[in-house]
Scaffold this motif. Structure first.
Motif, PDB file in Angstrom:
ATOM      1  N   SER A 155      29.642 -21.377 -61.867  1.00 25.02           N
ATOM      2  CA  SER A 155      28.448 -20.561 -61.660  1.00 25.02           C
ATOM      3  C   SER A 155      28.727 -19.146 -62.141  1.00 25.02           C
ATOM      4  O   SER A 155      29.751 -18.558 -61.789  1.00 25.02           O
ATOM      5  N   ILE A 156      27.809 -18.619 -62.949  1.00 23.72           N
ATOM      6  CA  ILE A 156      27.986 -17.296 -63.540  1.00 23.72           C
ATOM      7  C   ILE A 156      26.777 -16.445 -63.211  1.00 23.72           C
ATOM      8  O   ILE A 156      25.631 -16.874 -63.388  1.00 23.72           O
ATOM      9  N   GLU A 157      27.025 -15.235 -62.734  1.00 25.71           N
ATOM     10  CA  GLU A 157      25.945 -14.326 -62.383  1.00 25.71           C
ATOM     11  C   GLU A 157      25.455 -13.574 -63.619  1.00 25.71           C
ATOM     12  O   GLU A 157      26.178 -13.428 -64.607  1.00 25.71           O
ATOM     13  N   GLU A 158      24.241 -13.083 -63.550  1.00 31.77           N
ATOM     14  CA  GLU A 158      23.676 -12.318 -64.651  1.00 31.77           C
ATOM     15  C   GLU A 158      24.501 -11.054 -64.889  1.00 31.77           C
ATOM     16  O   GLU A 158      24.954 -10.409 -63.947  1.00 31.77           O
ATOM     17  N   ASN A 159      24.706 -10.737 -66.159  1.00 34.07           N
ATOM     18  CA  ASN A 159      25.445  -9.550 -66.611  1.00 34.07           C
ATOM     19  C   ASN A 159      26.957  -9.672 -66.467  1.00 34.07           C
ATOM     20  O   ASN A 159      27.675  -8.738 -66.794  1.00 34.07           O
TER      21      ASN A 159
ATOM     22  N   ASP B 120      18.035 -11.211 -78.988  1.00 33.89           N
ATOM     23  CA  ASP B 120      17.840 -10.870 -77.581  1.00 33.89           C
ATOM     24  C   ASP B 120      18.086 -12.077 -76.670  1.00 33.89           C
ATOM     25  O   ASP B 120      17.247 -12.438 -75.832  1.00 33.89           O
ATOM     26  N   PRO B 121      19.278 -12.692 -76.787  1.00 30.93           N
ATOM     27  CA  PRO B 121      19.573 -13.844 -75.919  1.00 30.93           C
ATOM     28  C   PRO B 121      19.864 -13.416 -74.497  1.00 30.93           C
ATOM     29  O   PRO B 121      20.256 -12.274 -74.240  1.00 30.93           O
ATOM     30  N   LYS B 122      19.683 -14.335 -73.578  1.00 30.41           N
ATOM     31  CA  LYS B 122      20.049 -14.068 -72.191  1.00 30.41           C
ATOM     32  C   LYS B 122      21.562 -14.166 -72.006  1.00 30.41           C
ATOM     33  O   LYS B 122      22.139 -13.504 -71.153  1.00 30.41           O
ATOM     34  N   VAL B 123      22.176 -15.041 -72.820  1.00 30.72           N
ATOM     35  CA  VAL B 123      23.614 -15.253 -72.742  1.00 30.72           C
ATOM     36  C   VAL B 123      24.205 -15.142 -74.147  1.00 30.72           C
ATOM     37  O   VAL B 123      23.674 -15.729 -75.098  1.00 30.72           O
ATOM     38  N   LEU B 124      25.308 -14.407 -74.262  1.00 26.62           N
ATOM     39  CA  LEU B 124      26.037 -14.316 -75.523  1.00 26.62           C
ATOM     40  C   LEU B 124      27.291 -15.176 -75.385  1.00 26.62           C
ATOM     41  O   LEU B 124      28.139 -14.933 -74.526  1.00 26.62           O
TER      42      LEU B 124
ATOM     43  N   GLN C  79      23.852  -5.075 -71.315  1.00 27.87           N
ATOM     44  CA  GLN C  79      23.885  -5.793 -70.036  1.00 27.87           C
ATOM     45  C   GLN C  79      23.698  -7.296 -70.215  1.00 27.87           C
ATOM     46  O   GLN C  79      23.067  -7.969 -69.378  1.00 27.87           O
ATOM     47  N   LYS C  80      24.222  -7.827 -71.308  1.00 28.59           N
ATOM     48  CA  LYS C  80      24.150  -9.266 -71.533  1.00 28.59           C
ATOM     49  C   LYS C  80      25.178  -9.996 -70.676  1.00 28.59           C
ATOM     50  O   LYS C  80      26.222  -9.452 -70.315  1.00 28.59           O
TER      51      LYS C  80
END
Length: 262
Positions: free
Chosen positions: A29-33, A151-155, A184-185
Motif C-alpha cells: 500500500s502506497i500513500e499519495e505523494n 500529468d500522471p497520478k503515479v510516476l 508532488q507526484k
C-alpha cells in the motif's frame, strides 16, 4: 489508500519450462505523494511488478487499485520511465515530449506543457535538438519530462539512472528530488542501488528471491537533502545490504545447483 496491491501474483508459462512463478502474495500500500523504492536481487520480479502497475503486464492472481479503481491496462494516470529513454530519434526534444499529448490537449497546450516541463528539467534551450545529439543523462531528462507532461497520478521509474555514470547519476538524483517536491507526484522507483534507494525514498521495499516476495519495508526517516556519507544513510545501507546478501546467496546457490545437475 492511494495505490494498493493485494495478494498479487505473477506466473509466466513457457513451452519448454512450463509454469514459472515470478512472485506471489504481494501486498503493498502506497500513500499519495510518497516516494517508494523497490530493491531486490536479480530475478525477484521488481521490473515485472512495476510493469503490472503500469498495466503492461497482466496479473495472474490478486488485485491492484489506484484511487479505488482497478488497474487492468495502461492509462495516462501512470507515467513510465525506463532504464533506456525510448525516445524517437526522428523527432526533436519538444516533439518527443508532445507526442503522447496529441490526443489529450490542443497543439498549443501540448507545446506549452512540453516547454514547461523541459524548463523544469533544464532542457529549454535544447528543445529543437534531436535526441541523438544529447548525452545519456539529457536523454533521460527528456523521458522524465515526457512522462510528467502527461500529468500522471503515479510516476513509475524502472532503473532510470542505471546506465549512467556516477557523477551524472548523482546530479539527476538532486534534480529528481526537486521535481518530486514541485510536482508532488507519487513515485514508485525500481533500482539495484541501495544507496540510491536510501538517498531518494520515503520507503524502501525489499523483495526476496524467487518466487519473489516482500521481506522488508523500511521507512527512511532522514531529513532531506540526504548525503551518501551521512551516518544514518550508511546505517540504513548496512541493514539493507545484510538482508540482501542472504537473498543473493540463495540465488547463487540455486544457480550452482542447477549447473551441477549435468
Amino acid at each position: 489508500m492511494f495505490l494498493e496491491l493485494k495478494d498479487v501474483a505473477k506466473t509466466f508459462t513457457g513451452e519448454k519450462q512450463g509454469a514459472f512463478e515470478v512472485f506471489s502474495d504481494i501486498d503493498l500500500s502506497i500513500e499519495e505523494n510518497q516516494f517508494v523504492s523497490i530493491l531486490g536481487p536479480s530475478g525477484c520480479g521488481k521490473s515485472t511488478l512495476l510493469a503490472m502497475v503500469a498495466g503492461l503486464e497482466s496479473l495472474t492472481e490478486g488485485e491492484m487499485k489506484l484511487e479505488g479503481e482497478q488497474v487492468n491496462s495502461p492509462g495516462p494516470d501512470r507515467g513510465m520511465v525506463f532504464q533506456e529513454p525510448s525516445l524517437f530519434p526522428w523527432l526533436n526534444v519538444q516533439e518527443n515530449v508532445t507526442f503522447p499529448l496529441k490526443h489529450m490537449y490542443s497543439k498549443a497546450e501540448a507545446q506549452k506543457r512540453a516547454n514547461d516541463f523541459l524548463k523544469m528539467v533544464h532542457l529549454s534551450r535544447f528543445k529543437e535538438h534531436y535526441t541523438y545529439e544529447l548525452s545519456g543523462g539529457m536523454q533521460q531528462r527528456v523521458a522524465i519530462a515526457r512522462a510528467l507532461a502527461m500529468d500522471p497520478k503515479v510516476l513509475l521509474m524502472d532503473e532510470p539512472f542505471g546506465a549512467l555514470d556516477e557523477q551524472t547519476r548523482h546530479i539527476l538524483h538532486d534534480e529528481l528530488m526537486t521535481i518530486w517536491r514541485e510536482t508532488q507526484k507519487t513515485i514508485l522507483f525500481v533500482t539495484h542501488s541501495i544507496q540510491e534507494a536510501v538517498k531518494l525514498s520515503d520507503r524502501v521495499v525489499v523483495m526476496g528471491t524467487r518466487p519473489g516476495k516482500i521481506i522488508a519495508d523500511y521507512s527512511i526517516d532522514i531529513p532531506r537533502p540526504r548525503h551518501r556519507d551521512h551516518p544514518d544513510v550508511i546505517q540504513y545501507e548496512k541493514q539493507i545490504m545484510s538482508l540482501l546478501e542472504v537473498e543473493i546467496n540463495k540465488v547463487l546457490k540455486e544457480e550452482l545447483n542447477y549447473e551441477n545437475r549435468d
